[in-house]
Design a protein around this motif. Structure first.
Motif, PDB file in Angstrom:
ATOM      1  N   SER A 211       0.845  -1.205   0.000  1.00 57.46           N
ATOM      2  CA  SER A 211       0.000   0.000   0.000  1.00 57.46           C
ATOM      3  C   SER A 211       0.870   1.240   0.000  1.00 57.46           C
ATOM      4  O   SER A 211       1.817   1.341   0.765  1.00 57.46           O
ATOM      5  N   GLN A 212       0.567   2.165  -0.876  1.00 56.54           N
ATOM      6  CA  GLN A 212       1.330   3.420  -0.935  1.00 56.54           C
ATOM      7  C   GLN A 212       0.474   4.533  -0.339  1.00 56.54           C
ATOM      8  O   GLN A 212      -0.029   5.399  -1.028  1.00 56.54           O
ATOM      9  N   ARG A 213       0.337   4.500   0.979  1.00 54.34           N
ATOM     10  CA  ARG A 213      -0.524   5.457   1.654  1.00 54.34           C
ATOM     11  C   ARG A 213       0.124   6.827   1.783  1.00 54.34           C
ATOM     12  O   ARG A 213      -0.514   7.856   1.625  1.00 54.34           O
ATOM     13  N   ILE A 214       1.419   6.842   2.081  1.00 53.01           N
ATOM     14  CA  ILE A 214       2.118   8.114   2.269  1.00 53.01           C
ATOM     15  C   ILE A 214       3.465   8.047   1.550  1.00 53.01           C
ATOM     16  O   ILE A 214       4.201   7.062   1.674  1.00 53.01           O
ATOM     17  N   VAL A 215       3.781   9.089   0.802  1.00 51.75           N
ATOM     18  CA  VAL A 215       5.068   9.185   0.115  1.00 51.75           C
ATOM     19  C   VAL A 215       5.742  10.481   0.546  1.00 51.75           C
ATOM     20  O   VAL A 215       5.129  11.553   0.510  1.00 51.75           O
ATOM     21  N   VAL A 216       7.000  10.405   0.969  1.00 50.75           N
ATOM     22  CA  VAL A 216       7.763  11.580   1.392  1.00 50.75           C
ATOM     23  C   VAL A 216       9.102  11.586   0.663  1.00 50.75           C
ATOM     24  O   VAL A 216       9.496  10.583   0.055  1.00 50.75           O
ATOM     25  N   ASP A 217       9.794  12.716   0.738  1.00 50.83           N
ATOM     26  CA  ASP A 217      11.065  12.801   0.025  1.00 50.83           C
ATOM     27  C   ASP A 217      12.276  12.848   0.946  1.00 50.83           C
ATOM     28  O   ASP A 217      13.394  13.081   0.487  1.00 50.83           O
ATOM     29  N   THR A 218      12.096  12.621   2.247  1.00 48.57           N
ATOM     30  CA  THR A 218      13.244  12.552   3.155  1.00 48.57           C
ATOM     31  C   THR A 218      13.008  11.469   4.198  1.00 48.57           C
ATOM     32  O   THR A 218      11.875  11.211   4.616  1.00 48.57           O
ATOM     33  N   SER A 219      14.084  10.840   4.629  1.00 48.58           N
ATOM     34  CA  SER A 219      14.000   9.849   5.699  1.00 48.58           C
ATOM     35  C   SER A 219      13.588  10.492   7.016  1.00 48.58           C
ATOM     36  O   SER A 219      12.970   9.844   7.858  1.00 48.58           O
ATOM     37  N   VAL A 220      13.938  11.759   7.191  1.00 44.21           N
ATOM     38  CA  VAL A 220      13.572  12.482   8.412  1.00 44.21           C
ATOM     39  C   VAL A 220      12.059  12.546   8.542  1.00 44.21           C
ATOM     40  O   VAL A 220      11.482  12.256   9.606  1.00 44.21           O
ATOM     41  N   ALA A 221      11.383  12.906   7.436  1.00 44.13           N
ATOM     42  CA  ALA A 221       9.920  12.982   7.448  1.00 44.13           C
ATOM     43  C   ALA A 221       9.312  11.605   7.658  1.00 44.13           C
ATOM     44  O   ALA A 221       8.331  11.449   8.396  1.00 44.13           O
ATOM     45  N   ALA A 222       9.885  10.583   7.035  1.00 49.18           N
ATOM     46  CA  ALA A 222       9.370   9.222   7.184  1.00 49.18           C
ATOM     47  C   ALA A 222       9.450   8.763   8.632  1.00 49.18           C
ATOM     48  O   ALA A 222       8.518   8.138   9.161  1.00 49.18           O
ATOM     49  N   CYS A 223      10.542   9.088   9.289  1.00 48.22           N
ATOM     50  CA  CYS A 223      10.730   8.704  10.687  1.00 48.22           C
ATOM     51  C   CYS A 223       9.710   9.392  11.587  1.00 48.22           C
ATOM     52  O   CYS A 223       9.135   8.768  12.492  1.00 48.22           O
ATOM     53  N   GLU A 224       9.453  10.670  11.340  1.00 45.86           N
ATOM     54  CA  GLU A 224       8.483  11.399  12.149  1.00 45.86           C
ATOM     55  C   GLU A 224       7.068  10.859  11.938  1.00 45.86           C
ATOM     56  O   GLU A 224       6.279  10.763  12.878  1.00 45.86           O
ATOM     57  N   LEU A 225       6.756  10.487  10.708  1.00 43.37           N
ATOM     58  CA  LEU A 225       5.438   9.912  10.432  1.00 43.37           C
ATOM     59  C   LEU A 225       5.264   8.565  11.129  1.00 43.37           C
ATOM     60  O   LEU A 225       4.204   8.262  11.671  1.00 43.37           O
ATOM     61  N   ALA A 226       6.328   7.761  11.115  1.00 48.88           N
ATOM     62  CA  ALA A 226       6.272   6.469  11.800  1.00 48.88           C
ATOM     63  C   ALA A 226       6.119   6.671  13.304  1.00 48.88           C
ATOM     64  O   ALA A 226       5.340   5.964  13.955  1.00 48.88           O
ATOM     65  N   ALA A 227       6.842   7.636  13.864  1.00 49.03           N
ATOM     66  CA  ALA A 227       6.755   7.911  15.300  1.00 49.03           C
ATOM     67  C   ALA A 227       5.343   8.333  15.695  1.00 49.03           C
ATOM     68  O   ALA A 227       4.910   8.095  16.828  1.00 49.03           O
ATOM     69  N   SER A 228       4.622   8.944  14.756  1.00 49.71           N
ATOM     70  CA  SER A 228       3.256   9.391  15.017  1.00 49.71           C
ATOM     71  C   SER A 228       2.219   8.320  14.696  1.00 49.71           C
ATOM     72  O   SER A 228       1.032   8.615  14.574  1.00 49.71           O
TER      73      SER A 228
END
Length: 289
Positions: A211-228
């Motif tokens: 599933s491609q629910r969220i796409v970001v362009d930095t690992s920093v953003a991906a980490c924050e989304l996972a933390a949330s």
């Protein structure tokens, strides 16, 4: 009003007043003794007052010179403090280093070691998210990610990379085995490689139902989304470990998998005056990996 005073005259006056010697002032300022004497004479002519009492073997401030010195020093100090505060301290060299936001964050805790070793080298860190080929200040050093079979001779390998799945603390309780990852919303990080497909394939899992629910362009953003608790991200192990060490509420929920990519460092401006400084940075950078 005494307008348009030459700033060099005031600097010369300050140095001569501190040393009470035109000779010593000339050594400090890198001027000839004659030039120092001419600066002081020009300033006195402009002000219409003598600032020094000149004797054969000594120099002494006049009363008006002593009073004026207080204001001159305050003004010069104010200029120095403002310049340093707005534009940074004076350094021998400043090099521009371009890297991903995640790499800059990963390097941050270690950067003070380089600064202690090279106190006269300044570092300007810029992200590689939006590269501008027409930037006024060319990049001296670039840390980039590339496939291991696409490296060029001038690219010096820093480290091969591995990827791991990362979730928020609550979501992590639902992951007991790699197949459980397929039940989660996938956070994709744009880049040279499909981390999700590579990770699932390495674990013998199908890749056509991600599933491609969220796409970001930095690992920093991906980490924050996972933390949330927005799903699961597949990211480089070193960046995940850095996030955990920094207190981010994420957890690695699977074994690392090699992804066929490596981080490299490249010196872009080999003919620049910053070559020695950038070489020192590259040599230090290799020790970080």
């Amino acid at each position: 009003m005494k307008q348009n005073l030459n700033l060099n005259w005031l600097r010369t006056f300050d140095a001569a007043a501190r040393h009470l010697s035109f000779t010593a002032a000339s050594h400090e300022l890198g001027l000839t003794q004659t030039a120092v004497s001419q600066h002081i004479k020009a300033l006195e002519t402009k002000l219409g007052q003598n600032l020094f009492i000149r004797r054969a073997r000594s120099l002494q401030l006049t009363d008006i010179g002593q009073a004026y010195l207080v204001s001159v020093r305050d003004a010069l100090e104010h200029i120095a403090f403002s310049t340093s505060g707005l534009f940074g301290p004076e350094l021998d060299k400043t090099i521009t280093v371009r890297a991903s936001a995640a790499m800059i964050i990963w390097l941050s805790p270690q950067l003070s070691k380089f600064q202690k070793q090279h106190p006269n080298i300044g570092i300007k860190l810029v992200t590689s998210l939006w590269q501008n080929e027409l930037e006024k200040h060319p990049v001296d050093v670039e840390i980039l990610l590339a496939a291991q079979n696409q490296s060029e001779p001038r690219m010096i390998k820093l480290s091969d990379e591995q990827i791991v799945p990362v979730c928020g603390m609550q979501t992590s309780t639902t992951v007991q085995r790699p197949a459980d990852l397929m039940k989660l919303d996938a956070i994709h990080v744009l880049g040279f490689d499909d981390h999700w497909a590579r990770y699932l394939s390495a674990n013998g899992l199908p890749t056509d139902k991600i599933s491609q629910r969220i796409v970001v362009d930095t690992s920093v953003a991906a980490c924050e989304l996972a933390a949330s608790e927005n799903g699961c991200a597949i990211m480089f192990e070193r960046f995940a470990q850095q996030a955990i060490a920094a207190g981010r509420t994420v957890k690695i929920v699977g074994d690392p998998v090699a992804n066929g990519q490596s981080h490299y460092v490249v010196q872009r401006n080999s003919a620049s005056t910053e070559k020695r400084a950038s070489t020192a940075f590259c040599e230090w950078l290799a020790t970080c990996f």
